[in-house]
Design a protein around this motif. Structure first.
Motif, PDB file in Angstrom:
ATOM      1  N   ALA A 135      -0.806  -1.927  -7.939  1.00  0.00           N
ATOM      2  CA  ALA A 135       0.038  -3.087  -7.651  1.00  0.00           C
ATOM      3  C   ALA A 135      -0.790  -4.157  -6.946  1.00  0.00           C
ATOM      4  CB  ALA A 135       1.208  -2.662  -6.766  1.00  0.00           C
ATOM      5  N   PHE A 136      -0.569  -5.394  -7.309  1.00  0.00           N
ATOM      6  CA  PHE A 136      -1.325  -6.502  -6.702  1.00  0.00           C
ATOM      7  C   PHE A 136      -0.373  -7.573  -6.193  1.00  0.00           C
ATOM      8  CE2 PHE A 136      -3.360 -10.652  -6.808  1.00  0.00           C
ATOM      9  CZ  PHE A 136      -4.546 -10.411  -6.113  1.00  0.00           C
TER      10      PHE A 136
ATOM     11  N   ALA B   2      -8.511   6.184  -4.078  1.00  0.00           N
ATOM     12  CA  ALA B   2      -9.321   6.922  -5.052  1.00  0.00           C
ATOM     13  C   ALA B   2      -9.287   6.221  -6.407  1.00  0.00           C
ATOM     14  CB  ALA B   2      -8.815   8.354  -5.187  1.00  0.00           C
ATOM     15  N   ARG B   3      -8.130   5.661  -6.760  1.00  0.00           N
ATOM     16  CA  ARG B   3      -8.017   4.972  -8.047  1.00  0.00           C
ATOM     17  C   ARG B   3      -8.879   3.719  -8.046  1.00  0.00           C
ATOM     18  NH1 ARG B   3      -1.691   4.570  -9.290  1.00  0.00           N
ATOM     19  NH2 ARG B   3      -2.440   3.577 -11.204  1.00  0.00           N
ATOM     20  N   LEU B   4      -8.978   3.054  -6.901  1.00  0.00           N
ATOM     21  CA  LEU B   4      -9.837   1.878  -6.812  1.00  0.00           C
ATOM     22  C   LEU B   4     -11.291   2.310  -7.000  1.00  0.00           C
ATOM     23  CD1 LEU B   4     -10.209  -1.161  -6.190  1.00  0.00           C
ATOM     24  CD2 LEU B   4     -10.506  -0.515  -3.788  1.00  0.00           C
ATOM     25  N   ALA B   5     -11.666   3.417  -6.373  1.00  0.00           N
ATOM     26  CA  ALA B   5     -13.038   3.906  -6.478  1.00  0.00           C
ATOM     27  C   ALA B   5     -13.396   4.268  -7.919  1.00  0.00           C
ATOM     28  CB  ALA B   5     -13.234   5.107  -5.568  1.00  0.00           C
ATOM     29  N   ARG B   6     -12.396   4.695  -8.702  1.00  0.00           N
ATOM     30  CA  ARG B   6     -12.650   5.102 -10.084  1.00  0.00           C
ATOM     31  C   ARG B   6     -12.364   3.975 -11.081  1.00  0.00           C
ATOM     32  NH1 ARG B   6      -9.437   9.586  -8.402  1.00  0.00           N
ATOM     33  NH2 ARG B   6      -7.733   8.777  -9.697  1.00  0.00           N
TER      34      ARG B   6
ATOM     35  N   THR C  75      -4.712  -1.525  -1.217  1.00  0.00           N
ATOM     36  CA  THR C  75      -4.985  -0.180  -1.732  1.00  0.00           C
ATOM     37  C   THR C  75      -4.715   0.924  -0.712  1.00  0.00           C
ATOM     38  OG1 THR C  75      -7.306  -0.435  -1.106  1.00  0.00           O
ATOM     39  CG2 THR C  75      -6.702  -0.973  -3.384  1.00  0.00           C
ATOM     40  N   GLY C  76      -4.271   0.554   0.484  1.00  0.00           N
ATOM     41  CA  GLY C  76      -3.973   1.575   1.484  1.00  0.00           C
ATOM     42  C   GLY C  76      -5.179   2.008   2.298  1.00  0.00           C
ATOM     43  N   ILE C  77      -6.345   1.411   2.037  1.00  0.00           N
ATOM     44  CA  ILE C  77      -7.546   1.779   2.790  1.00  0.00           C
ATOM     45  C   ILE C  77      -7.371   1.432   4.258  1.00  0.00           C
ATOM     46  CG2 ILE C  77      -9.975   1.203   3.157  1.00  0.00           C
ATOM     47  CD1 ILE C  77     -10.214   0.881   0.103  1.00  0.00           C
ATOM     48  N   ARG C  78      -6.787   0.278   4.529  1.00  0.00           N
ATOM     49  CA  ARG C  78      -6.590  -0.102   5.928  1.00  0.00           C
ATOM     50  C   ARG C  78      -5.632   0.861   6.617  1.00  0.00           C
ATOM     51  NH1 ARG C  78      -7.048  -4.034   9.668  1.00  0.00           N
ATOM     52  NH2 ARG C  78      -5.408  -4.115  11.213  1.00  0.00           N
ATOM     53  N   ARG C  79      -4.598   1.257   5.922  1.00  0.00           N
ATOM     54  CA  ARG C  79      -3.617   2.187   6.506  1.00  0.00           C
ATOM     55  C   ARG C  79      -4.294   3.500   6.899  1.00  0.00           C
ATOM     56  NH1 ARG C  79       0.486   3.716   2.251  1.00  0.00           N
ATOM     57  NH2 ARG C  79      -1.301   4.961   1.590  1.00  0.00           N
ATOM     58  N   HIS C  80      -5.165   4.004   6.013  1.00  0.00           N
ATOM     59  CA  HIS C  80      -5.878   5.251   6.313  1.00  0.00           C
ATOM     60  C   HIS C  80      -6.856   5.045   7.459  1.00  0.00           C
ATOM     61  CE1 HIS C  80      -4.069   7.384   3.042  1.00  0.00           C
ATOM     62  NE2 HIS C  80      -4.533   6.558   2.127  1.00  0.00           N
ATOM     63  N   TYR C  81      -7.469   3.885   7.508  1.00  0.00           N
ATOM     64  CA  TYR C  81      -8.404   3.554   8.583  1.00  0.00           C
ATOM     65  C   TYR C  81      -7.678   3.570   9.931  1.00  0.00           C
ATOM     66  CZ  TYR C  81     -10.494  -0.027  11.675  1.00  0.00           C
ATOM     67  OH  TYR C  81     -10.970  -0.737  12.752  1.00  0.00           O
ATOM     68  N   GLU C  82      -6.505   2.960   9.973  1.00  0.00           N
ATOM     69  CA  GLU C  82      -5.733   2.930  11.216  1.00  0.00           C
ATOM     70  C   GLU C  82      -5.315   4.334  11.640  1.00  0.00           C
ATOM     71  OE1 GLU C  82      -2.603   0.299  10.106  1.00  0.00           O
ATOM     72  OE2 GLU C  82      -3.740  -1.513  10.585  1.00  0.00           O
TER      73      GLU C  82
ATOM     74  N   ALA D 260       0.839  -1.195   0.000  1.00  0.00           N
ATOM     75  CA  ALA D 260       0.000   0.000   0.000  1.00  0.00           C
ATOM     76  C   ALA D 260       0.874   1.245   0.000  1.00  0.00           C
ATOM     77  CB  ALA D 260      -0.908   0.000   1.230  1.00  0.00           C
ATOM     78  N   GLY D 261       1.998   1.163   0.711  1.00  0.00           N
ATOM     79  CA  GLY D 261       2.889   2.311   0.748  1.00  0.00           C
ATOM     80  C   GLY D 261       3.458   2.597  -0.629  1.00  0.00           C
ATOM     81  N   ARG D 262       3.788   1.542  -1.370  1.00  0.00           N
ATOM     82  CA  ARG D 262       4.330   1.736  -2.710  1.00  0.00           C
ATOM     83  C   ARG D 262       3.254   2.259  -3.659  1.00  0.00           C
ATOM     84  NH1 ARG D 262       6.890  -3.275  -1.626  1.00  0.00           N
ATOM     85  NH2 ARG D 262       5.624  -4.454  -3.103  1.00  0.00           N
TER      86      ARG D 262
END
Length: 326
Positions: A155-156, A104-108, A224-231, A95-97
């Motif tokens: 990235a996956f 936002a890219r996932l949402a779009r 996607t970094g969603i968890r990182r933002h949640y934390e 997610a950091g990379r």
């Protein structure tokens, strides 16, 4: 809830409660392997959910006995075979990379492409095939989400998948979450499935598939970094810790609906089957004592929302009204 370095036990709609007295049983995990393509089979509703603060594990529970659904209703409709090795880049590193724009890219990213996912029987010739079933479903999830990430330029990394005949004392470096039959170890990017219990044995409904898709949804959140933002939000807003946790869990419910919607055309299921898994999910909602995954009506709402839209854009629980994440 979702806190770094701890275990999260998710509620009724995702995981399944272990049989009484099973927790803490030390057993060797069934030889684990990376997810493989296989179909779905019988399932039952979740029972309860528990959150245990230890390492990054998200677990779910399901109630026994679910129905078997048939065609799509309505419009729009640690580590394979081993524990994660030190140094393996986990989803948080990925997610950091990916950068702060990844959510936002996932949402779009648009709709999840329609794909075929053969759902195998959970029992064949009176022989349980729960592992084969889950291997097939996780393979379908991997193909769908990896292709979607590629189209979105994200990235996956596929998750590690581990299977257990019985719960062990420790998993992913932490205690096995209480009453959990399926969960996601966030720090190690690992999906853990118990091959026994009401959540998966002798079921003929879509619940096991829904549970696997929900747990995979947590992997998508990590990548996607969603968890990182949640934390980060949890650290900055202790007063709304519980509500933020429900937004996180309900988003995973929605993402599970997105996947099911994308493969619905290939499943030998009917509208009754879909209605059954929605009701099973509703039955696994929070009660007065547990407020971790959302009320049954909201769990069902987000599952149906994802199923109908077949797009991650429909799963923005972070901007939803408090009443929709209660």
């Amino acid at each position: 809830m979702a806190v770094p370095a701890r275990v999260l036990a998710l509620g009724a709609a995702c995981l399944v409660a272990l049989p009484p007295g099973a927790a803490g049983t030390a057993l060797r995990p069934a030889a684990t392997t990376p997810p493989h393509a296989s179909p779905l089979a019988p399932i039952g509703p979740p029972r309860s959910v528990a959150h245990s603060g230890q390492d990054d594990v998200v677990a779910l529970t399901a109630p026994p006995g679910a129905l078997v659904p048939p065609g799509r209703p309505g419009a729009p409709t640690d580590r394979p075979s081993t524990v994660a090795r030190a140094g393996r880049p986990g989803p948080n590193a990925l997610a950091g990379r990916a950068g702060p724009a990844a959510p936002a890219r996932l949402a779009r990213s648009g709709r999840l492409a329609a794909r075929s996912c053969a759902e195998p029987p959970l029992v064949w010739g009176n022989v349980p095939r729960t592992r084969e079933y889950l291997e097939a479903i996780t393979k379908c999830l991997e193909k769908s989400w990896s292709a979607h990430f590629a189209r979105a330029g994200l990235a996956f990394e596929k998750p590690v998948v581990r299977f257990y005949e019985e719960p062990e004392q420790r998993v992913c470096g932490v205690r096995w979450p209480s009453s959990a039959s399926a969960f996601y170890c966030t720090e190690r990017g690992t999906l853990v499935f118990l091959l026994t219990g009401d959540w998966i044995e002798d079921r003929t409904d879509l619940y096991p598939l829904k549970v696997a898709a929900h747990e995979y949804g947590h992997h998508v959140q990590s990548l996607t970094g969603i968890r990182r933002h949640y934390e980060a939000r949890i650290r900055a807003d202790h007063a709304h810790h519980a509500e933020l946790g429900r937004r996180y869990e309900l988003q995973a419910d929605c993402l599970s609906g997105v996947f099911i919607g994308s493969v619905w055309g290939s499943l030998s299921r009917s509208g009754d089957d879909w209605a059954a898994v929605v009701e099973t999910t509703r039955a696994t909602g929070d009660d007065d004592e547990r407020r971790s995954h959302g009320k049954g009506a909201n769990r069902a709402y987000w599952l149906k929302r994802g199923f109908t839209a077949v797009s991650p854009a429909a799963c923005d629980t972070w901007k939803a009204a408090p009443s929709r994440v209660s």
